[in-house]
Design an enzyme around this catalytic site. Sequence first.
Site, PDB file in Angstrom:
ATOM      1  N   LYS A 256       7.721  -3.726  -1.318  1.00 37.83           N
ATOM      2  CA  LYS A 256       7.588  -2.650  -0.912  1.00 37.83           C
ATOM      3  C   LYS A 256       8.580  -3.674   0.508  1.00 37.83           C
ATOM      4  CE  LYS A 256       6.206   1.608  -2.999  1.00 37.83           C
ATOM      5  NZ  LYS A 256       4.719   2.216  -2.957  1.00 37.83           N
TER       6      LYS A 256
ATOM      7  N   CYS B 106       3.731  -0.793   2.990  1.00 40.32           N
ATOM      8  CA  CYS B 106       1.963  -0.379   2.875  1.00 40.32           C
ATOM      9  C   CYS B 106       1.946   0.902   1.137  1.00 40.32           C
ATOM     10  CB  CYS B 106       1.733   1.150   3.595  1.00 40.32           C
ATOM     11  SG  CYS B 106       1.439   1.314   5.118  1.00 40.32           S
ATOM     12  N   ASP B 107       1.363   0.935   0.804  1.00 41.28           N
ATOM     13  CA  ASP B 107       0.388   1.635  -0.805  1.00 41.28           C
ATOM     14  C   ASP B 107      -0.793   2.148  -0.963  1.00 41.28           C
ATOM     15  OD1 ASP B 107       2.478   2.971  -3.174  1.00 41.28           O
ATOM     16  OD2 ASP B 107       0.271   1.716  -4.095  1.00 41.28           O
ATOM     17  N   SER B 108      -0.731   2.544  -1.108  1.00 38.56           N
ATOM     18  CA  SER B 108      -2.074   3.814  -1.373  1.00 38.56           C
ATOM     19  C   SER B 108      -2.344   4.257  -3.209  1.00 38.56           C
ATOM     20  CB  SER B 108      -2.558   5.356  -0.179  1.00 38.56           C
ATOM     21  OG  SER B 108      -2.076   4.680   1.016  1.00 38.56           O
TER      22      SER B 108
ATOM     23  N   GLY C 240      -3.082  -1.115   0.526  1.00 37.67           N
ATOM     24  CA  GLY C 240      -2.952  -1.903   0.463  1.00 37.67           C
ATOM     25  C   GLY C 240      -1.621  -2.422   2.187  1.00 37.67           C
TER      26      GLY C 240
END
EC number: 3.6.1.9
Length: 221
Positions: free
Chosen positions: A60, A76-78, A113
């Site tokens: 991203k 960000c990624d969760s 992340g």
Amino acid sequence: MTHLVLASASPARRKLLVAAGLEPSIVVSSVDEPAVTAAAQETYGELVAEDVALVLARAKAEDVADQIDDAVVIGCDSVLDLDGQIHGKPSSAAEAISRWSRMRGRSGVLHTGHWVVDTRAEADGGTGATLGATASTTVHFAKLTDDEIEAYVATGEPLRVAGAFTLDGLGGPFVTGIEGDPSNVVGLSLPLLRELLSELGLAWHDLRTSAHRGAQGRRDT
């Protein structure tokens, strides 16, 4: 002023940054998450939850960085790790109900992340760096009844968030405790982001001051 860009449509992530004194622009990536994950697994083999979150955060950030010059882009990624299974956003109400039926009274680990890309010119202090890390927080869930699960899913909130719950929203009453950074559970670890930005030579207090001055300038005009 350093231009910060958040490569996320998440209002919770933006709210965290604004509350901490930063004012990022928002540019949402066009990343195909399943395709990115599949490609990474083909290259590196089976990925654990921490790796999935980091791979997607990087994709991203780099997707948006390709579109934006003279900025520091944050991606960000969760994902939620429950018994070794990786969960992002539920695809349907039925999936959200099923997941909460397994989550209630138990604990999972929320991994987020973070990836930053510096597209600033060297003359402006740019480093050209691209780097990231993952923050992990253990979350303990309440023992919800079937009626509570169905009523919560009916609000639509669990369908919009990784892990099918929030700490700062309607799901807050259903989290009995956490171990680790609370901002990470909301979607962005402020302490970890501070460390990543410092590696680019950016001090948080300078960014906060710049954001304040920018906001003051807009009010004065």
